[in-house]
Write an enzyme that holds these catalytic residues in place. Structure first.
Site, PDB file in Angstrom:
ATOM      1  N   SER A 175      -2.112  -9.583   4.232  1.00  0.00           N
ATOM      2  CA  SER A 175      -1.724  -8.273   4.741  1.00  0.00           C
ATOM      3  C   SER A 175      -1.267  -8.485   6.179  1.00  0.00           C
ATOM      4  O   SER A 175      -2.004  -9.024   7.000  1.00  0.00           O
ATOM      5  CB  SER A 175      -2.917  -7.328   4.687  1.00  0.00           C
ATOM      6  OG  SER A 175      -2.710  -6.249   5.566  1.00  0.00           O
ATOM      7  N   ASP A 228      -7.387   1.042  11.663  1.00  0.00           N
ATOM      8  CA  ASP A 228      -6.141   1.803  11.698  1.00  0.00           C
ATOM      9  C   ASP A 228      -6.311   3.241  11.205  1.00  0.00           C
ATOM     10  O   ASP A 228      -5.703   4.169  11.732  1.00  0.00           O
ATOM     11  CB  ASP A 228      -5.056   1.081  10.888  1.00  0.00           C
ATOM     12  CG  ASP A 228      -4.559  -0.173  11.608  1.00  0.00           C
ATOM     13  OD1 ASP A 228      -4.630  -0.184  12.853  1.00  0.00           O
ATOM     14  OD2 ASP A 228      -4.122  -1.122  10.943  1.00  0.00           O
ATOM     15  N   ARG A 288      -0.244   2.203  16.716  1.00  0.00           N
ATOM     16  CA  ARG A 288      -0.699   3.293  15.824  1.00  0.00           C
ATOM     17  C   ARG A 288      -0.561   4.688  16.419  1.00  0.00           C
ATOM     18  O   ARG A 288      -0.044   5.589  15.753  1.00  0.00           O
ATOM     19  CB  ARG A 288      -2.144   3.049  15.356  1.00  0.00           C
ATOM     20  CG  ARG A 288      -2.344   1.780  14.531  1.00  0.00           C
ATOM     21  CD  ARG A 288      -1.285   1.591  13.499  1.00  0.00           C
ATOM     22  NE  ARG A 288      -1.612   0.541  12.540  1.00  0.00           N
ATOM     23  CZ  ARG A 288      -0.755   0.047  11.672  1.00  0.00           C
ATOM     24  NH1 ARG A 288       0.488   0.475  11.644  1.00  0.00           N
ATOM     25  NH2 ARG A 288      -1.126  -0.883  10.820  1.00  0.00           N
ATOM     26  N   ASP A 337       0.820  -1.223   0.000  1.00  0.00           N
ATOM     27  CA  ASP A 337       0.000   0.000   0.000  1.00  0.00           C
ATOM     28  C   ASP A 337       0.845   1.262   0.000  1.00  0.00           C
ATOM     29  O   ASP A 337       0.643   2.164  -0.814  1.00  0.00           O
ATOM     30  CB  ASP A 337      -0.905   0.041   1.240  1.00  0.00           C
ATOM     31  CG  ASP A 337      -2.081  -0.913   1.124  1.00  0.00           C
ATOM     32  OD1 ASP A 337      -2.513  -1.183  -0.013  1.00  0.00           O
ATOM     33  OD2 ASP A 337      -2.563  -1.382   2.169  1.00  0.00           O
TER      34      ASP A 337
HETATM   35  N1  ARG Z   1      -7.819  -6.110  13.478  1.00  0.00           N
HETATM   36  C1  ARG Z   1      -6.628  -5.622  14.085  1.00  0.00           C
HETATM   37  C2  ARG Z   1      -6.819  -4.221  14.577  1.00  0.00           C
HETATM   38  O1  ARG Z   1      -7.694  -3.551  14.138  1.00  0.00           O
HETATM   39  C3  ARG Z   1      -5.423  -5.793  13.196  1.00  0.00           C
HETATM   40  C4  ARG Z   1      -5.302  -4.901  12.033  1.00  0.00           C
HETATM   41  C5  ARG Z   1      -4.137  -5.335  11.220  1.00  0.00           C
HETATM   42  N2  ARG Z   1      -3.754  -4.443  10.178  1.00  0.00           N
HETATM   43  C6  ARG Z   1      -3.127  -4.846   9.067  1.00  0.00           C
HETATM   44  N3  ARG Z   1      -2.719  -3.941   8.277  1.00  0.00           N
HETATM   45  N4  ARG Z   1      -2.973  -6.115   8.739  1.00  0.00           N
HETATM   46  O2  ARG Z   1      -6.088  -3.776  15.406  1.00  0.00           O
END
Ligand code: ARG
Length: 400
Positions: free
Chosen positions: A173, A123, A94, A14
């Site tokens: 991912s 995120d 994050r 990305d």
């Molecule tokens: N579902 C988890 C969260 O919202 C993990 C997100 C993972 N992100 C990724 N880019 N694979 O914290």
């Protein structure tokens, strides 16, 4: 002078596509930033990749210690498991990434920051809310949210633009840091199907774990781990070492039906060996040193803290308000917990604390103690009083 855009860069698909796209679309200087939060990627290689994509400057920041101490440790104190399962690994990093981006944006005089989050996940919320709380005047761009490109289309764009991506043939991912690995996409999107073995990197399949159990003694001081098997360890080293040891026993695989903030149910797969062990151990020690009332009330505070962090509200003052309570309770969370790792499981098999509220003299069935059993009869009489009154009334009204 050209405007500067600061991009949170991971080296993945990305954000690499994003570099090219921003360059094509805007006449700006691009600065990329990556934080080392223990994701175990080659940061030198990522820096070279960013430079080869033509960015003006690249920052690589070692934030492992800050992440462990200021983000992971509060999560341990709060027994943070979202929906009872997810240790918040991605969610905790994050706000730290966002705050460093703001710092550098201010230093570099950038007016805009960009990140590579899609419009479907949590995120984007965590980045946007934190950045806007810290720097209300900074513009936040999330082009992936607007593109609506599929992963396939992104891969085509990457190929067409000569972007070298090691994951071009990888359908997953992945997000990694000290506290865990989050794996999404590809065959995992079918919740009926067991995750293929290839998604796991930090844990062995439990059936291939050693036939002999391994015991570990973890020492906590004021609610945070500080030593393992008698050896004092730096927070980062302790977590890294435990990830390795517990992973070798197949501990920490999590397969979770998760409720994202944006309303989507998703199947998420995680590997969090150290988190699984430390959270279990911490919760167990708390039960030895806190009163029943503290334990039960704290569960509500912990759940609120966890929800805030999951939903991107790290910057809300409520988090620190809750932490004031949590930190007060942790004053007595000191002691040692013995865990047994075996074939994918972690069992708590012993605990001790100078602050222990366990009183053998009260608890034992063996000898005459200073617990006066004759008081129990009167206690039960009053404890059951409201229940009895209500049932007597029910019986009466049934008869009439
Ligand atoms: N579902 C988890 C969260 O919202 C993990 C997100 C993972 N992100 C990724 N880019 N694979 O914290």
């Amino acid at each position: 002078m050209k405007d500067t855009i600061l991009l949170a860069y991971s080296g993945g698909l990305d954000t690499s596509v994003l570099v090219k796209w921003l360059q094509e679309k805007y006449d700006v200087d691009l600065i990329t930033v990556i934080l080392d939060v223990g994701q175990q990627n080659d940061l030198k290689e990522i820096e070279e990749k960013a430079k080869s994509l033509g960015v003006k400057k690249h920052y690589s920041i070692d934030a492992k210690e800050e992440f462990a101490t200021n983000h992971v440790f509060p999560a341990i104190k709060a027994n943070a498991l979202y929906e009872g399962k997810y240790p918040l690994s991605t969610a905790l990093a994050r706000p730290l990434i966002a705050s460093k981006i703001v710092e550098i944006a201010e230093k570099e005089g950038a007016t805009t920051v960009a990140h590579g989050c899609t419009g479907k996940g949590n995120d984007q919320v965590r980045f946007d809310v934190t950045i806007k709380a810290l720097a209300p005047n900074l513009k936040v761009m999330a082009p992936v949210r607007e593109w609506g490109l599929t992963r396939d289309e992104e891969m085509k764009f990457a190929k067409a633009n000569g972007i070298q991506i090691s994951c071009l043939s990888n359908p997953y991912s992945i997000d990694q840091n000290l506290w865990g690995r989050s794996i999404e996409c590809g065959p995992l999107e079918n919740p009926e199907q067991e995750p293929p073995e290839e998604v796991f990197e930090w844990t062995v399949p439990p059936e291939k774990a050693p036939d002999k159990p391994e015991y570990l003694t973890i020492k906590f001081e004021y609610g945070v781990p500080c030593a393992m098997n008698g050896e004092n360890l730096h927070p980062v080293t302790l977590i890294q070492t435990l990830n390795k040891i517990a992973g070798e026993h197949g501990v920490g695989r999590i397969d979770h039906m998760e409720d994202r903030l944006v309303g989507i149910k998703s199947r998420e797969v995680y590997e969090c060996p150290a988190a699984t062990v430390l959270l279990e151990a911490h919760k167990d020690l708390e039960k030895m040193v806190l009163t029943r009332h503290e334990v039960l009330f704290k569960q509500q505070i912990d759940a609120q803290w966890t929800f805030l962090v999951y939903t991107g509200l790290w910057m809300d003052p409520l988090r620190e308000d809750l932490e004031a309570f949590i930190d007060k309770t942790q004053e007595c969370v000191c002691g040692e917990v013995k865990v047994k790792l075996y074939k994918g499981g972690v069992q708590l098999v012993g605990r001790s604390s100078p602050m222990s509220l366990y009183d053998l003299n009260l608890a034992t069935y063996d000898i005459q103690t200073n617990f006066n059993q004759s008081y129990s009869e009167g206690f039960i009489e009053l404890w059951g009083l409201p229940t009895r009154v209500s049932n007597i009334l029910k019986t009466k009204t049934k008869k009439t």
